[in-house]
Motif scaffolding. Structure first.
Motif, PDB file in Angstrom:
ATOM      1  N   ARG A 171       0.819  -1.213   0.000  1.00 36.60           N
ATOM      2  CA  ARG A 171       0.000   0.000   0.000  1.00 36.60           C
ATOM      3  C   ARG A 171       0.858   1.271   0.000  1.00 36.60           C
ATOM      4  O   ARG A 171       0.536   2.244  -0.682  1.00 36.60           O
ATOM      5  CB  ARG A 171      -0.935  -0.004   1.211  1.00 36.60           C
ATOM      6  CG  ARG A 171      -1.965   1.108   1.137  1.00 36.60           C
ATOM      7  CD  ARG A 171      -3.000   1.014   2.246  1.00 36.60           C
ATOM      8  NE  ARG A 171      -3.863   2.185   2.223  1.00 36.60           N
ATOM      9  CZ  ARG A 171      -4.916   2.329   1.440  1.00 36.60           C
ATOM     10  NH1 ARG A 171      -5.261   1.373   0.615  1.00 36.60           N
ATOM     11  NH2 ARG A 171      -5.639   3.428   1.474  1.00 36.60           N
TER      12      ARG A 171
ATOM     13  N   LEU B  74       0.535   4.353  -2.594  1.00 37.28           N
ATOM     14  CA  LEU B  74       0.345   5.747  -2.178  1.00 37.28           C
ATOM     15  C   LEU B  74       1.407   6.645  -2.796  1.00 37.28           C
ATOM     16  O   LEU B  74       1.129   7.736  -3.289  1.00 37.28           O
ATOM     17  CB  LEU B  74       0.412   5.850  -0.643  1.00 37.28           C
ATOM     18  CG  LEU B  74      -0.821   5.359   0.107  1.00 37.28           C
ATOM     19  CD1 LEU B  74      -0.493   5.130   1.579  1.00 37.28           C
ATOM     20  CD2 LEU B  74      -1.953   6.366  -0.008  1.00 37.28           C
TER      21      LEU B  74
ATOM     22  N   SER C  29       0.821   7.123  -6.452  1.00 32.89           N
ATOM     23  CA  SER C  29      -0.269   8.051  -6.702  1.00 32.89           C
ATOM     24  C   SER C  29       0.255   9.472  -6.695  1.00 32.89           C
ATOM     25  O   SER C  29      -0.097  10.300  -7.531  1.00 32.89           O
ATOM     26  CB  SER C  29      -1.342   7.812  -5.634  1.00 32.89           C
ATOM     27  OG  SER C  29      -2.100   8.949  -5.430  1.00 32.89           O
TER      28      SER C  29
ATOM     29  N   ASN D  19       0.641  11.252 -10.194  1.00 34.64           N
ATOM     30  CA  ASN D  19      -0.568  12.066 -10.216  1.00 34.64           C
ATOM     31  C   ASN D  19      -1.771  11.253 -10.722  1.00 34.64           C
ATOM     32  O   ASN D  19      -2.548  11.711 -11.546  1.00 34.64           O
ATOM     33  CB  ASN D  19      -0.348  13.313 -11.073  1.00 34.64           C
ATOM     34  CG  ASN D  19      -1.338  14.399 -10.719  1.00 34.64           C
ATOM     35  OD1 ASN D  19      -1.951  14.351  -9.649  1.00 34.64           O
ATOM     36  ND2 ASN D  19      -1.533  15.344 -11.615  1.00 34.64           N
TER      37      ASN D  19
ATOM     38  N   PRO E 290      -5.038   9.093  -9.210  1.00 37.00           N
ATOM     39  CA  PRO E 290      -5.747   8.847  -7.943  1.00 37.00           C
ATOM     40  C   PRO E 290      -5.536   7.412  -7.451  1.00 37.00           C
ATOM     41  O   PRO E 290      -5.493   6.478  -8.247  1.00 37.00           O
ATOM     42  CB  PRO E 290      -7.219   9.077  -8.307  1.00 37.00           C
ATOM     43  CG  PRO E 290      -7.206   9.877  -9.548  1.00 37.00           C
ATOM     44  CD  PRO E 290      -5.947   9.522 -10.276  1.00 37.00           C
ATOM     45  N   LEU E 291      -5.423   7.286  -6.133  1.00 38.32           N
ATOM     46  CA  LEU E 291      -5.225   5.967  -5.532  1.00 38.32           C
ATOM     47  C   LEU E 291      -6.348   5.013  -5.939  1.00 38.32           C
ATOM     48  O   LEU E 291      -6.125   3.829  -6.173  1.00 38.32           O
ATOM     49  CB  LEU E 291      -5.173   6.092  -4.010  1.00 38.32           C
ATOM     50  CG  LEU E 291      -4.724   4.836  -3.281  1.00 38.32           C
ATOM     51  CD1 LEU E 291      -3.246   4.575  -3.504  1.00 38.32           C
ATOM     52  CD2 LEU E 291      -5.017   4.925  -1.793  1.00 38.32           C
ATOM     53  N   ALA E 292      -7.562   5.560  -6.016  1.00 38.20           N
ATOM     54  CA  ALA E 292      -8.699   4.724  -6.394  1.00 38.20           C
ATOM     55  C   ALA E 292      -8.453   4.079  -7.757  1.00 38.20           C
ATOM     56  O   ALA E 292      -8.747   2.910  -7.971  1.00 38.20           O
ATOM     57  CB  ALA E 292      -9.975   5.556  -6.426  1.00 38.20           C
ATOM     58  N   ARG E 293      -7.889   4.852  -8.686  1.00 40.95           N
ATOM     59  CA  ARG E 293      -7.606   4.330 -10.020  1.00 40.95           C
ATOM     60  C   ARG E 293      -6.533   3.235  -9.946  1.00 40.95           C
ATOM     61  O   ARG E 293      -6.624   2.206 -10.602  1.00 40.95           O
ATOM     62  CB  ARG E 293      -7.161   5.487 -10.929  1.00 40.95           C
ATOM     63  CG  ARG E 293      -6.950   5.125 -12.367  1.00 40.95           C
ATOM     64  CD  ARG E 293      -8.243   4.730 -13.095  1.00 40.95           C
ATOM     65  NE  ARG E 293      -9.004   5.871 -13.552  1.00 40.95           N
ATOM     66  CZ  ARG E 293     -10.323   6.029 -13.351  1.00 40.95           C
ATOM     67  NH1 ARG E 293     -10.997   5.107 -12.713  1.00 40.95           N
ATOM     68  NH2 ARG E 293     -10.956   7.083 -13.800  1.00 40.95           N
TER      69      ARG E 293
ATOM     70  N   TYR F  29      -5.885   1.224  -7.509  1.00 45.39           N
ATOM     71  CA  TYR F  29      -6.449  -0.027  -6.996  1.00 45.39           C
ATOM     72  C   TYR F  29      -7.449  -0.658  -7.960  1.00 45.39           C
ATOM     73  O   TYR F  29      -7.632  -1.867  -7.959  1.00 45.39           O
ATOM     74  CB  TYR F  29      -7.057   0.191  -5.605  1.00 45.39           C
ATOM     75  CG  TYR F  29      -6.005  -0.008  -4.537  1.00 45.39           C
ATOM     76  CD1 TYR F  29      -5.674  -1.286  -4.114  1.00 45.39           C
ATOM     77  CD2 TYR F  29      -5.298   1.066  -4.014  1.00 45.39           C
ATOM     78  CE1 TYR F  29      -4.684  -1.483  -3.171  1.00 45.39           C
ATOM     79  CE2 TYR F  29      -4.304   0.884  -3.080  1.00 45.39           C
ATOM     80  CZ  TYR F  29      -3.994  -0.392  -2.650  1.00 45.39           C
ATOM     81  OH  TYR F  29      -3.016  -0.593  -1.732  1.00 45.39           O
TER      82      TYR F  29
END
Lengths: 588, 155
Positions: free
Chosen positions: B40, B44, B47, B51, B53-56, B58
């Motif tokens: 993780r 992070l 990300s 640039n 997003p972390l959501a992307r 994952y």
């Protein structure tokens, strides 16, 4: 969707000729001629995700069955929206979705408002024809504002589009793929550990019960049942023009009087109005503006801070803006702290036996009531419980109140009587407009001749305006929908870095599109048309008020002359203001 | 890993790929190649540096089965589920591993020593059924061989 072309296409839907601008989807064209193609994943606020497949139609002369939501109508197309085979296919699609969905309608919060349930009803689904494979996924209540129940997710993708595109928060994502696809915070953490700002837009857009407000109606009933407690309630501006939708009223109907009556009937001892708190917010915030604008005390632009989701967003992502933030508390916190100090003092009530319940269009207010020590300024928790409009609608139904036949009630004026400036807080641009009305008076000693400041109104994501006060140009901006705010902040930063004049003098920001009238806790079915109708309800309320400027409110004047002294006094500071701190979170 | 190293390591991988299309997947490949999984902290850091997003990140990490989010076990036991091995009894072999280790396929023992996975054909159907332990092929395995295979995995 932006269409720059003026070209049109001519086509036929069920034999009806339509002429529409090029780029119009089959679904949009069908709506124009009042043909109802069923949809599930498509939401009017959002671009199509084409996830569910229920909106398939037939293109005559081909063997294609495209999805109406994402297929542009083409010249000469002949579309059939319904025939027995299409209906049968749609039913199969629905049965497939239902095979992955728990059969728990009776105990689900969306019972009666669920879009999947309503389709199942329309299609007359009477049995589960496919084996059920409901994933075993845990419920996430960690934020205490919104609850994720991924078992009930149909993977339509609305919440993701809302969270990522509309709000630019990026707390929610899809994990895995295919049949295992599930909605979850990035990297499978708890929502409370994600960048979620509790705006609740996901819950307002979710078609099922997969994302739902943290229900605290039971707690409210418990407070009301306790004979030793004095229960005080207040309603936010945006609630009055939206709650009627849950009782069959046209959107935008102002039901303030009926709400007061209903709340008393439910057992609240005192009924206040958050609009009064909004008037006090303006007195404080307006004075803050004057200090910054005239006396150069503090940074310009002044940025509004009454939206807790915005405050959270700022603390997480834009903490360099802290010194621009108004330190004035949000209106319902002001009513809360004044109830437990001023009101208790005047009425001889023991504040430890008083509970304040706020009825808000908002899920983030549930978070705000405990967000920092400042929310305990009275020595007690200033607001004890925050319920959404949707929760109140359920409580009114539980209380057996026939809303339609209810006579209009009155509020308790001490912290209840409000001006037009207070009521327009509920719509995007309203706080700014209300602030201008009072700041003008404070700066010039004269009233602002045109009460209504049109540049602040409407649904444009960023609205800008200028006015002249004391020969100086005042530049203002309004942003609503978290996805729109960063452009505005970048302009502020650029001007600062270049040593230019401030880009703006005052900025109003609301996290939800349309402001609080489009809040995450409002009745379901939000569209831009609905936002405009709700906003209209508030602007009408404003026009019909005896007083339309916060500083004209006689009870606000009484509060200052007998209790607070003047705006920004030491006492006002202690009770009505709060501070912010950076909350570094992981990057989106 | 110290924070400084981590950020520098990620920077290296990012610099190598960032100009190319689909850079994120390549960078994730490179990181997994070196660490055996994508922790993780790295996601992070990535990300921040890319640039994205972390959501992307994952979304990509969980979309592809190839990527691992947990450190690999000391012994990775993979049963071949190709047609020949499957018919010759891989499911029964894996059941025996599951029973003895107390984990399902796709899981890792709490002590981090063993994980159970399956693979598609490994290309030695003549030896079916085969089991790979850390990439080493064991041929014509039967459920009775399982205790012995586990015993060979010392410490």
């Amino acid at each position: 969707m932006a269409r720059t072309t003026s070209k049109t296409v001519r086509a036929k839907l069920n034999g009806i000729e339509v002429v529409v601008p090029e780029g119009t989807t089959i679904l949009e064209a069908a709506e124009k001629v009042h043909l109802k193609i069923p949809t599930l994943c498509k939401h009017p606020d959002l671009p199509p995700t084409a996830a569910c497949g229920i909106c398939i139609v037939r293109v005559k002369g081909t063997n294609q069955m495209p999805r109406a939501c994402c297929t542009p109508l083409e010249e000469g197309m002949e579309i059939q929206t319904h025939d027995p085979e299409i209906v049968e296919i749609r039913r199969k699609v629905l049965e497939l979705i239902l095979s992955k969905h728990p059969n728990e309608c009776l105990t689900c919060g969306r019972n009666g408002t669920c879009e999947l349930q309503s389709l199942a009803s329309d299609f007359g689904i009477r049995q589960q024809s496919l084996p059920s494979i409901v994933p075993d996924l845990p419920k996430d209540e960690s934020t205490r504002t919104i609850v994720l129940e991924p078992r009930k997710c149909i993977a339509c993708g609305r919440c993701l589009t809302v969270c990522q595109e509309l709000q630019n928060v990026w707390a929610l994502s899809f994990l895995e793929r295919g049949i295992d696809t599930r909605m979850a915070p990035a990297g499978d953490i708890l929502l409370a550990d994600s960048p979620c700002i509790s705006c609740g837009q996901c819950s307002a857009h979710c078609p099922t019960g997969a994302i739902f407000e943290y229900d605290e109606t039971e707690k409210a009933w418990e407070l009301l049942r306790d004979p030793d407690l004095h229960c005080v309630v207040q309603i936010a501006p945006a609630v009055r023009v939206a709650i009627g939708e849950a009782f069959g009223y046209p959107p935008g109907t102002n039901l303030t009087g009926k709400l007061y009556a209903a709340l008393r009937y439910m057992g609240f001892d005192t009924v206040f109005d958050t609009n009064f708190g909004a008037d006090v917010t303006i007195m404080e915030e307006g004075t803050e503006f004057v200090k910054r604008f005239q006396d150069n005390q503090g940074e310009l632009p002044l940025i509004t801070s009454c939206c807790p989701a915005w405050v959270d967003f700022m603390e997480k992502y834009h903490s360099d803006m802290i010194e621009h933030f108004s330190s004035t508390k949000s209106p319902h916190e002001i009513v809360g702290v004044l109830t437990k100090t001023y009101y208790c003092d005047r009425k001889g009530l023991d504040p430890s036996k008083v509970r304040v319940v706020s009825i808000m269009p908002c899920t983030a207010k549930k978070y705000e009531i405990q967000r920092s020590d400042d929310m305990f300024a009275s020595g007690y928790q200033d607001v004890d419980l925050s319920l959404t409009t949707r929760e109140l609608a359920r409580m009114i139904k539980q209380a057996g109140i026939d809303f339609a036949s209810l006579p209009e009630g009155e509020c308790d004026p001490m912290l209840g009587l409000y001006t037009g400036a207070g009521t327009i807080f509920g719509t995007s641009g309203g706080v700014l407009e209300a602030a201008i009305r009072t700041a003008h008076k404070l700066l010039t000693g004269e009233e602002f001749d045109s009460l209504e400041f049109q540049p602040a109104r409407g649904l444009e994501g960023v609205k800008e305006g200028r006015l002249t006060i004391l020969g100086r140009e005042v530049r203002v901006a309004v942003a609503h929908g978290m996805g729109h705010v960063e452009d505005v902040l970048d302009r502020v930063r650029a001007a600062k870095e270049n040593g230019d004049e401030p880009a703006y003098h005052m900025i109003e920001v609301m996290a939800c599109p349309g402001g609080c009238i489009g809040g995450g806790g409002q009745p379901y079915g939000i569209t831009d048309a609905l936002r405009l109708q709700r906003a209209k309800g508030l602007y009408t309320d404003d026009r019909e008020r005896e007083f339309r400027r916060s500083h004209e409110n006689p009870y606000v004047q009484g509060l200052y002359s007998t209790f607070l002294g003047k705006p920004l006094s030491e006492k006002a500071h202690r009770l009505l203001h709060n501070s912010y701190k950076p909350k570094p979170t992981y990057r989106r | 890993m110290a924070e400084k190293d981590l950020s520098a390591d990620v920077a290296l991988a990012v610099r190598k790929w960032q100009k190319k299309r689909g850079a994120l997947i390549m960078v994730l490949h490179e990181i997994q190649g070196r660490l055996g999984y994508v922790p993780r902290e790295i996601a992070l850091e990535l990300s921040k540096q890319m640039n994205v997003p972390l959501a992307r990140i994952y979304e990509v990490l969980t979309f592809y089965n190839f990527f691992e989010l947990e450190p690999p076990a000391k012994y990775v036991i993979s049963g071949c589920m190709g047609t020949a091995c499957y018919l010759k009894g891989t499911p029964q072999i894996m059941q025996e591993f599951s029973r003895l280790l107390g984990i399902e396929v796709g899981q890792t023992t709490p002590d981090g020593r063993f994980s159970l996975t399956t693979v598609r054909c490994v290309g030695c159907c003549g030896q079916a059924p085969v089991v790979l332990i850390n990439g080493e092929v064991h041929s014509k395995v039967s459920p009775q061989d399982v205790p012995h295979l586990l015993a060979q995995c010392k410490d």
